[in-house]
Enzyme design. Structure first.
Site, PDB file in Angstrom:
ATOM      1  N   CYS A  54       0.843  -1.194   0.000  1.00  0.00           N
ATOM      2  CA  CYS A  54       0.000   0.000   0.000  1.00  0.00           C
ATOM      3  C   CYS A  54       0.887   1.257   0.000  1.00  0.00           C
ATOM      4  CB  CYS A  54      -0.987  -0.044   1.154  1.00  0.00           C
ATOM      5  SG  CYS A  54      -2.371   1.120   0.963  1.00  0.00           S
ATOM      6  N   HIS A  62      -3.806  -4.939  -0.720  1.00  0.00           N
ATOM      7  CA  HIS A  62      -3.369  -5.566   0.534  1.00  0.00           C
ATOM      8  C   HIS A  62      -3.392  -7.086   0.400  1.00  0.00           C
ATOM      9  CE1 HIS A  62      -3.241  -2.048   3.253  1.00  0.00           C
ATOM     10  NE2 HIS A  62      -4.169  -1.558   2.448  1.00  0.00           N
ATOM     11  N   GLU A 116      -2.321  -9.197   2.472  1.00  0.00           N
ATOM     12  CA  GLU A 116      -2.650  -9.784   3.778  1.00  0.00           C
ATOM     13  C   GLU A 116      -4.141  -9.771   4.058  1.00  0.00           C
ATOM     14  OE1 GLU A 116      -2.460  -5.406   4.704  1.00  0.00           O
ATOM     15  OE2 GLU A 116      -1.514  -6.803   3.307  1.00  0.00           O
TER      16      GLU A 116
END
Length: 214
Positions: free
Chosen positions: A81, A196, A198
């Site tokens: 990001c 993202h 994750e």
């Protein structure tokens, strides 16, 4: 066990990043120490919020040079990001801000209208499929992406995106209102994702596993 070091400079989605790598059975080191960064096996630079705030905190904590020194070793770095945005030369988000200058290009606001001139929502929030860049003919070998990732949806939250000077640095794109917006970059040992991983389910975990060498 693979060791992944996550730079802790007071800004970033540290808990989610840590949990994702731990889910992959990696040893995760969260650190704001230059000495720990110097001996990292693989380094992750997270970031959320505004570019200026992130680069300001990184500078205030004396971590810019340690990150640059790490990259010079040839070991892998992943920016996530705003962490990815900081890899570039600068950003015009809320003023002019200098980046880490690891990749040529700048960060600017994503389009606020589609190709037909109709307003579109900014920020871009939600799941969107990754697109293969026009210049890419083969597989994205040696990166955290695989050919099967194109067409898969990942999670975005952003109002700004990088504009690489070199087209070949773009690893993946995303369609936003008919505009192709940079979604991932790679040059040698330097990699980054605007989305993202994750927070992108099994697809994102597979990307992080590749970065970790799995």
């Amino acid at each position: 066990m693979t060791s992944v070091t996550v730079v802790d400079y007071g800004v970033g989605n540290l808990l989610s990043v840590r949990r994702a790598f731990e889910h992959l059975d990696c040893e995760v080191v969260l650190t704001g120490s230059a000495d720990r960064i110097a001996v990292a096996e693989r380094l992750v630079l997270p970031g959320v919020g505004a570019f200026g705030d992130c680069i300001g905190e990184l500078d205030a904590r004396g971590l810019i040079e340690p990150v640059l020194d790490f990259v010079r070793t040839g070991r892998p770095l992943l920016g996530i990001c705003v962490g990815m945005q900081m890899l570039f030369e600068g950003s015009d988000e809320f003023g002019e801000h200098r980046g880490l200058c690891l990749l040529p290009g700048r960060v600017s606001r994503i389009p606020t209208s589609d190709r037909a001139g109709n307003p579109i929502r900014v920020p871009h929030i939600g799941w969107s499929p990754l697109l293969r860049p026009v210049h890419m003919n083969g597989e994205p070998a040696g990166t955290f992406l695989a050919g099967s990732d194109f067409g898969a949806s990942v999670y975005f939250v952003h109002s700004f995106a990088a504009l690489p000077d070199e087209a070949t640095d773009t690893l993946a794109e995303v369609d936003y209102g008919g505009h192709r917006v940079m979604a991932a970059v790679a040059r040698g040992n330097i990699m980054g994702s605007q989305f993202h991983p994750e927070k992108s389910g099994k697809v994102g975990l597979a990307m992080l596993r590749r970065f970790a060498g799995g």
